[in-house]
Motif scaffolding. Structure first.
Motif, mmCIF file in Angstrom:
data_model
loop_
_atom_site.group_PDB
_atom_site.id
_atom_site.type_symbol
_atom_site.label_atom_id
_atom_site.label_comp_id
_atom_site.label_asym_id
_atom_site.label_seq_id
_atom_site.Cartn_x
_atom_site.Cartn_y
_atom_site.Cartn_z
ATOM 1 N N VAL A 87 71.500 -50.766 -96.364
ATOM 2 C CA VAL A 87 72.772 -50.479 -95.695
ATOM 3 C C VAL A 87 72.692 -50.905 -94.232
ATOM 4 N N ALA A 88 71.559 -50.628 -93.590
ATOM 5 C CA ALA A 88 71.387 -51.009 -92.185
ATOM 6 C C ALA A 88 71.382 -52.531 -92.020
ATOM 7 N N MET A 89 70.770 -53.221 -92.965
ATOM 8 C CA MET A 89 70.733 -54.689 -92.913
ATOM 9 C C MET A 89 72.145 -55.260 -93.044
ATOM 10 N N LYS A 90 72.912 -54.724 -93.984
ATOM 11 C CA LYS A 90 74.288 -55.181 -94.186
ATOM 12 C C LYS A 90 75.126 -54.915 -92.936
ATOM 13 N N ASP A 91 74.959 -53.739 -92.353
ATOM 14 C CA ASP A 91 75.683 -53.381 -91.132
ATOM 15 C C ASP A 91 75.316 -54.325 -89.984
ATOM 16 N N ALA A 92 74.027 -54.615 -89.845
ATOM 17 C CA ALA A 92 73.578 -55.502 -88.765
ATOM 18 C C ALA A 92 74.146 -56.906 -88.925
ATOM 19 N N LEU A 93 74.167 -57.417 -90.160
ATOM 20 C CA LEU A 93 74.735 -58.750 -90.392
ATOM 21 C C LEU A 93 76.218 -58.775 -90.036
ATOM 22 N N GLY A 94 76.936 -57.747 -90.422
ATOM 23 C CA GLY A 94 78.354 -57.664 -90.064
ATOM 24 C C GLY A 94 78.549 -57.604 -88.565
ATOM 25 N N ASP A 95 77.712 -56.804 -87.894
ATOM 26 C CA ASP A 95 77.807 -56.708 -86.434
ATOM 27 C C ASP A 95 77.528 -58.052 -85.765
ATOM 28 N N MET A 96 76.558 -58.810 -86.314
ATOM 29 C CA MET A 96 76.272 -60.129 -85.746
ATOM 30 C C MET A 96 77.459 -61.063 -85.923
ATOM 31 N N ASP A 97 78.123 -60.977 -87.068
ATOM 32 C CA ASP A 97 79.332 -61.785 -87.280
ATOM 33 C C ASP A 97 80.399 -61.427 -86.251
ATOM 34 N N VAL A 98 80.592 -60.132 -86.037
ATOM 35 C CA VAL A 98 81.604 -59.670 -85.088
ATOM 36 C C VAL A 98 81.305 -60.214 -83.684
ATOM 37 N N VAL A 99 80.055 -60.118 -83.269
ATOM 38 C CA VAL A 99 79.689 -60.586 -81.924
ATOM 39 C C VAL A 99 79.822 -62.103 -81.822
ATOM 40 N N ILE A 101 81.916 -63.978 -83.413
ATOM 41 C CA ILE A 101 83.356 -64.250 -83.316
ATOM 42 C C ILE A 101 83.828 -63.969 -81.894
ATOM 43 N N ASN A 102 83.329 -62.882 -81.303
ATOM 44 C CA ASN A 102 83.693 -62.545 -79.924
ATOM 45 C C ASN A 102 83.300 -63.663 -78.962
ATOM 46 N N ILE A 103 82.091 -64.180 -79.107
ATOM 47 C CA ILE A 103 81.633 -65.249 -78.205
ATOM 48 C C ILE A 103 82.503 -66.491 -78.382
ATOM 49 N N ALA A 104 82.764 -66.880 -79.634
ATOM 50 C CA ALA A 104 83.617 -68.048 -79.877
ATOM 51 C C ALA A 104 85.002 -67.829 -79.280
ATOM 52 N N GLU A 105 85.539 -66.651 -79.463
ATOM 53 C CA GLU A 105 86.867 -66.326 -78.929
ATOM 54 C C GLU A 105 86.873 -66.415 -77.403
ATOM 55 N N ARG A 106 85.847 -65.854 -76.778
ATOM 56 C CA ARG A 106 85.754 -65.882 -75.312
ATOM 57 C C ARG A 106 85.698 -67.323 -74.789
ATOM 58 N N GLU A 107 85.050 -68.200 -75.575
ATOM 59 C CA GLU A 107 84.909 -69.598 -75.160
ATOM 60 C C GLU A 107 86.108 -70.451 -75.581
ATOM 61 N N GLY A 108 87.011 -69.872 -76.388
ATOM 62 C CA GLY A 108 88.193 -70.612 -76.843
ATOM 63 C C GLY A 108 87.895 -71.598 -77.958
ATOM 64 N N TRP A 109 86.851 -71.320 -78.735
ATOM 65 C CA TRP A 109 86.455 -72.217 -79.819
ATOM 66 C C TRP A 109 86.863 -71.639 -81.175
ATOM 67 N N ALA A 110 87.298 -72.528 -82.079
ATOM 68 C CA ALA A 110 87.510 -72.125 -83.457
ATOM 69 C C ALA A 110 86.134 -71.871 -84.082
ATOM 70 N N LYS A 111 86.015 -70.814 -84.857
ATOM 71 C CA LYS A 111 84.736 -70.482 -85.482
ATOM 72 C C LYS A 111 84.252 -71.641 -86.351
ATOM 73 N N GLU A 112 85.168 -72.314 -86.999
ATOM 74 C CA GLU A 112 84.784 -73.459 -87.849
ATOM 75 C C GLU A 112 84.123 -74.565 -87.032
ATOM 76 N N ASP A 113 84.525 -74.720 -85.766
ATOM 77 C CA ASP A 113 83.937 -75.756 -84.916
ATOM 78 C C ASP A 113 82.523 -75.403 -84.479
ATOM 79 N N CYS A 114 82.198 -74.139 -84.600
ATOM 80 C CA CYS A 114 80.844 -73.698 -84.211
ATOM 81 C C CYS A 114 79.855 -73.940 -85.347
#
Length: 114
Positions: A87-99, A101-114
């Motif tokens: 459960v902790a591993m699944k939560d951590a992976l989700g949290d990494m996805d969220v972060v 996405i945040n970095i891409a958003e802050r930089e103005g990049w589409a996630k697909e371009d990353c």
């Protein structure tokens, strides 16, 4: 700011393509979660390096070690019991996805371009 880039629309297709890329390289059955965690750390190191251009490998390592020390001092590194590990591993992976996405958003990049 809301990054409404058209590239953010096709994430299910991106997930499918990335999964196929892994299957084609035998990284689902032919690797372990531990080996892929090490690969994730390598990619994280590249993310740090991109934010400190011209830094040497030793300097990049020092930045990462300083981040880890800061997390430890602030009590942000937590232990996980065996029964809660998946459960902790699944939560951590989700949290990494969220972060990420945040970095891409802050930089103005589409996630697909990353």
């Amino acid at each position: 700011m809301n990054n409404d880039s058209v590239g953010n629309i096709g994430l299910p297709e991106l997930h499918e393509k990335v999964t196929q890329w892994h299957l084609d390289r035998n990284l689902i059955d032919g690797a372990t979660s531990w080996s892929q965690t090490k690969k994730l750390l390598e990619e994280y190191t590249e993310l740090v390096a991109a934010q400190v251009p011209e830094a040497t490998p030793d300097e990049i390592c020092s930045y990462i070690m300083a981040m880890l020390r800061d997390l430890l001092e602030k009590g942000r590194i937590k232990t996980v019991s065996k029964k809660d590990a998946r459960v902790a591993m699944k939560d951590a992976l989700g949290d990494m996805d969220v972060v990420s996405i945040n970095i891409a958003e802050r930089e103005g990049w589409a996630k697909e371009d990353c």
